[in-house]
Design a protein around this motif. Sequence first.
Motif, mmCIF file in Angstrom:
data_model
loop_
_atom_site.group_PDB
_atom_site.id
_atom_site.type_symbol
_atom_site.label_atom_id
_atom_site.label_comp_id
_atom_site.label_asym_id
_atom_site.label_seq_id
_atom_site.Cartn_x
_atom_site.Cartn_y
_atom_site.Cartn_z
ATOM 1 N N GLY A 167 2.949 2.906 -2.004
ATOM 2 C CA GLY A 167 3.793 3.855 -3.059
ATOM 3 C C GLY A 167 3.800 5.224 -3.009
ATOM 4 N N THR B 249 0.924 -1.425 -0.075
ATOM 5 C CA THR B 249 -0.085 -0.077 -0.083
ATOM 6 C C THR B 249 0.611 0.903 -0.548
ATOM 7 O OG1 THR B 249 0.071 0.505 2.219
ATOM 8 C CG2 THR B 249 -2.039 -1.355 1.483
ATOM 9 N N PHE C 110 3.298 1.658 -7.710
ATOM 10 C CA PHE C 110 3.695 0.764 -6.352
ATOM 11 C C PHE C 110 4.121 0.055 -6.782
ATOM 12 C CE2 PHE C 110 -0.540 3.261 -6.745
ATOM 13 C CZ PHE C 110 -0.737 3.072 -5.125
#
Length: 410
Positions: free
Chosen positions: A231, A229, A240
């Motif tokens: 990024g 999660t 990501f």
Amino acid sequence: RMFASWLAVTLLGLSASPPDVRANANVIDPEEIGHVATLSAPAPHWVWVPDRLLQHSLLYDGDSGSVLGMLDSPSMLTPRPPILSRKRSEFYSVDLDYDRGRRGTRIDYVSIYDIETLLPVGEITLPLKSAESNTGQGHVAMLDGEKFLLVFSQFPQSMTSVVDLEARKVVDQIATAGCAGLYPVGPLRFASLCGNGTVLLNVLDNEGRLHERIHSEPFFDVVQDPVFTVGDRMGASWVFVSFEGSVHQVDFATGKPVARSAWSVLNETDRDEGWRPGGLQHVAVHGASQQLFVVMHQGGAGTHKDAGSELWRFDLNDGSRSGRLEVPNLAAAFLGPLLEIQPDSIANTVLHWVVPNPGVHTIVISQDDDPLLFVRNAEMGAVGVIDPNTGEHLRTLKEAGLAGPTLGVH
């Protein structure tokens, strides 16, 4: 234990300096008592260092290594790095309190601080409980234009509170069932990652209320190779990285989010040697140069939170690897000041030789033309400052609290 005691005594002896025998060594200048400092205009190398044990965030100047200020965040699992609004000359911190200390009725709110004095100038009560996690990444974000602040909540369901910073109030609560995280992509748009391998684009109207939702096509496998999660943003896209090292870049420039073809940070030799991405805030993008930095370590499946011994640099234009940077020994950097060891002493050289390098969990990079890369181990109160082009360890931000998994740059 005997070796550790001997080492500490030996290093203290090596680092000892002659006593200061000046008569006025401990005299305090009365002119300095009660002095109130103010901050200058925000600089690109300012970095926030949150501490989960001391429950505050320290603001450092990455160029000088000096501390500029501090903001408290009581009752938080992990304080979130404060968010800067240059337009209003304010910092925002999402905090919470209980009316019985550690228990009782909970209240969540946005604390507002003046940028020059770091004094509180207001707060906005949140109707929902703000989400908390190990790192708190993707739980608070400010949209472009600096009018709306977003706060993610998990209980009783996935919701996002939209805070109008001009009106000082919450203007909408948006349900995002099956999706989580806040990734700004414009003045009125933000994305969330979803459990079906897609990304959800939420579009607001000018008042900050939900206007439209748009899902992308699935672009990652949530079972075989989920994405972290954590990024980082580059213009109108977010980057990501998956557990197995695939890079997914999602473009939000058009109406519907579109994922570009994925590519891997690993070649066959890397896989044979057991390299994989990991850490806690382990992805950083420098937008202007389109360089991607990833914390890498050697390990097997399930080691995706382990600290990394190297930072790998990639060109986002073609996916080529342009460098492998060794990380500084932050354990030695953390212990040095505690043992009163001088940086240029023989003791400091011995300390770096005998203390194993624990690696880093966290990286962030400034977005100016002469960027600095900041690195951190979640269990050490020291932050390394690295030249992202050469990998040179320029300096260490010392006495940076006790522990924490995050960093924040403006």
